[in-house]
Enzyme design. Sequence first.
Site, PDB file in Angstrom:
ATOM      1  CD1 TRP A 333       0.780  -0.454   3.048  1.00 22.87           C
ATOM      2  CD2 TRP A 333      -0.745   1.068   3.610  1.00 22.87           C
ATOM      3  NE1 TRP A 333       1.050  -0.051   4.336  1.00 22.87           N
ATOM      4  CE2 TRP A 333       0.143   0.885   4.718  1.00 22.87           C
ATOM      5  CE3 TRP A 333      -1.785   1.975   3.744  1.00 22.87           C
ATOM      6  CZ2 TRP A 333       0.010   1.585   5.916  1.00 22.87           C
ATOM      7  CZ3 TRP A 333      -1.911   2.675   4.942  1.00 22.87           C
ATOM      8  CH2 TRP A 333      -1.021   2.476   6.007  1.00 22.87           C
ATOM      9  CD  GLU A 473       2.416  -4.484   8.851  1.00 18.03           C
ATOM     10  OE1 GLU A 473       3.601  -4.391   9.209  1.00 18.03           O
ATOM     11  OE2 GLU A 473       2.054  -4.609   7.669  1.00 18.03           O
TER      12      GLU A 473
HETATM   13  O1  IFM Z   1       3.601  -1.531   4.037  1.00 15.95           O
HETATM   14  C1  IFM Z   1       4.494  -1.509   5.108  1.00 15.95           C
HETATM   15  C2  IFM Z   1       3.729  -1.802   6.372  1.00 15.95           C
HETATM   16  O2  IFM Z   1       2.757  -0.826   6.610  1.00 15.95           O
HETATM   17  C3  IFM Z   1       4.670  -1.865   7.542  1.00 15.95           C
HETATM   18  N1  IFM Z   1       5.674  -2.871   7.304  1.00 15.95           N
HETATM   19  C4  IFM Z   1       6.477  -2.572   6.107  1.00 15.95           C
HETATM   20  C5  IFM Z   1       5.600  -2.494   4.876  1.00 15.95           C
HETATM   21  C6  IFM Z   1       6.444  -2.152   3.649  1.00 15.95           C
HETATM   22  O3  IFM Z   1       6.988  -0.883   3.779  1.00 15.95           O
END
Ligand code: IFM
Length: 740
Positions: A333, A473
């Site tokens: 995203w 996350e």
């Molecule tokens: O898309 C991100 C995510 O929001 C957090 N971990 C790393 C990913 C890639 O940058």
Amino acid sequence: MKKLDENRFDLRYINKFASLMTVGNGYFGLRASHEENYVGQTRGMYVAGIYNKATANEPSDLVNLPDMVGMNIELDGEYFSLITGEILSYQRQLNLENGELRRDIVWKNGAGSRFRLTFQRLAAKNDLHVLATKLTVTSLDKPAQMKIVTGIDAQQTNYGRQHLIEEKVRVAEGDLLQGIYKTTESGQTIALAACCTCSANGGIAHTAKNRQLLSAIKHDLPADAPFVLEKIGVIYTSLDGDLREQSPEEASEAALRSFSAAGYDALLHESAAEWAQFWKEKRIKVSSTRDFDQLALDFSVYQLEVMTPAHDERFSVGAKGLTGEGYKGHVFWDTEIFIIPFHLFTEPEKARKLLRYRYLKLKQALGKAASNGYEGALFPWESAFTGEEETPEFAAINIKTGKRQKVASALAEHHIVADIAYTVVKYYQNTLDDTFMKKEGLELLKETSRFWISRAEEEQGQLVIKDVIGPDEYTEHVDNNAFTNYMAWYNVKQALFFMDKYGDDDGQLKNRGHEFLKRLYLPKANDDKIIPQDDTFLSKPEIDLSRYKLAQGSQGILMDYSRQEVNEMQILKQADVVMLLYLLPDLFPRDILSKNLDYYEEHTIHDSSLSKAIHAIVAARAGDIDKSYQFFQESCLIDLGPNPHSSDEGLHAASLGAIWMAAMFGFANVSIKNQRLNLDPRLPSEWSELTFPLIFQGTRLHIAITHEQAVITKVAGDDLYIELKGNVFLVSNIVEVDLG
Ligand code: IFM
């Protein structure tokens, strides 16, 4: 314009600077690894779109291609290396203004002889296939014998995973090295060719062995007379859209001849002219008490340019751009929410192409939804060339338990669907591009809406969205993540709006969409004005996060607690509700902004690089400019800061986009309201002026903001109504507004 400098050689920083000083042009990116070898140095050259699976069960890697810049330089029988002899002076600079990387060294070998070496390289901006390098060596004390070995080295791997079959290597007409390689699974051909031209030459011999096609050049250096070696290389692949019925092999040979005849300086001159135009059209300038702010903005804009494959809409931007192998070069995203905004406001055509990337992968997204039991389009959390889900099933091994941890994002991080839809809408609001919107845009909006409608479920008389991961996350498998629910709601609302606008007669989808909007549960702020991140978040225990915040970016919390334990506490990795406040500002009043910013920031470690700059924007919009500036400064340090290993595997592409966004959407406070460009600027006290170019609805503007005044100048295009500090102005020439 300031250059990005490295003033001393320090092995600890070797991979960080290799990422930072990447040269590229959106077609390929070349890490700034040194020509000479060092243990632990990761070389890397990547072409957008060239992915491969090393084994059937692994996700695709952005392939690390054969190296064309490595050199062994022997001076009087001693290898040139900065860990032997003595470094008398060292300076490396990435010239952001013209895209050239240059390294100047005076080195004394073990026998006490001094040599001056200058290395230059560039990825041509005017011809995407060209990589040009130049080495100048001068023996400063006495005549010396020199031997240089360089060529095309296919021993590179992606951290040990070899993706290429060496199909053919040859030396044509005595000087042209050519290697043809094929990816083992995706079947793409890569043709590399290189040619060395020297100012004087005591003999050249070629060898091909162990996947290395090499030229060995010998020369007796007189004292104080520079020897110049130019090595021009070209890169072609079977994915190239500009092959004109030639094979990559034929194209590489023909192109190399003409480019190596032009020579390094001419190639630099032509490429620099394109860069000059680029900066004229896209530079955001700040007069700050801290020079670093301007460097960070220039650096971000430079990197956003070189990471974006604007030449081909079948590819998009990986999480590390073309600067390294982190996240295997996958697309998240990050592209829609963090990278497209820069393009949208400076060259909307590029934003359209990046959205077309998603459109071209719609079939796979429909497939992913269907195989998970949903309707519509469920875009993969991580995507590469084919558009299939590329998220690794497992994360790194927990070395204490020896067990691999499952990655749940592919199964539950569904907000990407709404993020893509959101950016489709923003694209339209900025461009009014009905041609795109009637076809690609509407189809994307309808299929993403269909997904959300089928994703929601009935519970106690309302619709809920269960078992998701929001942007944060560290909180998995939760119900009614506020970010996800609001964004899904916005997705469906916009789909219905555009269906009406274009007279789409899918009555069934319309009815279901209206029902969804009416009945979807949208978490509301509680008595303390806090929007619950999800159904259970606010009832979870809290812990003091200060020591983890001090080491933010390192995910140190996972050393002390299991993922499961972290999941059961009020701990955020990155902006979540704050992200929502940023994306949908019209839905939330200012006091909600500040209350939620304060609450959630306290619980956020900022272990993701996507977090800080979003806090900067929301803090600015909430009126706390000092706090905003602090977040801005901290986000500028994510790649450019002192941590020697922050960027070893590549730069944080989204964070670079977010730095630009913080200045634009935070301090200049640019937004789109009621289809109009809206500005509500407030600069930090450290800044006296902010100026930037901007394109909105086809009109090109130049905007200059000080603490006292905003001056908006129409550069080209139709007159435009804009709103500034709540008042509407027609910009037909220059508008000056008092900010006092
Ligand atoms: O898309 C991100 C995510 O929001 C957090 N971990 C790393 C990913 C890639 O940058």
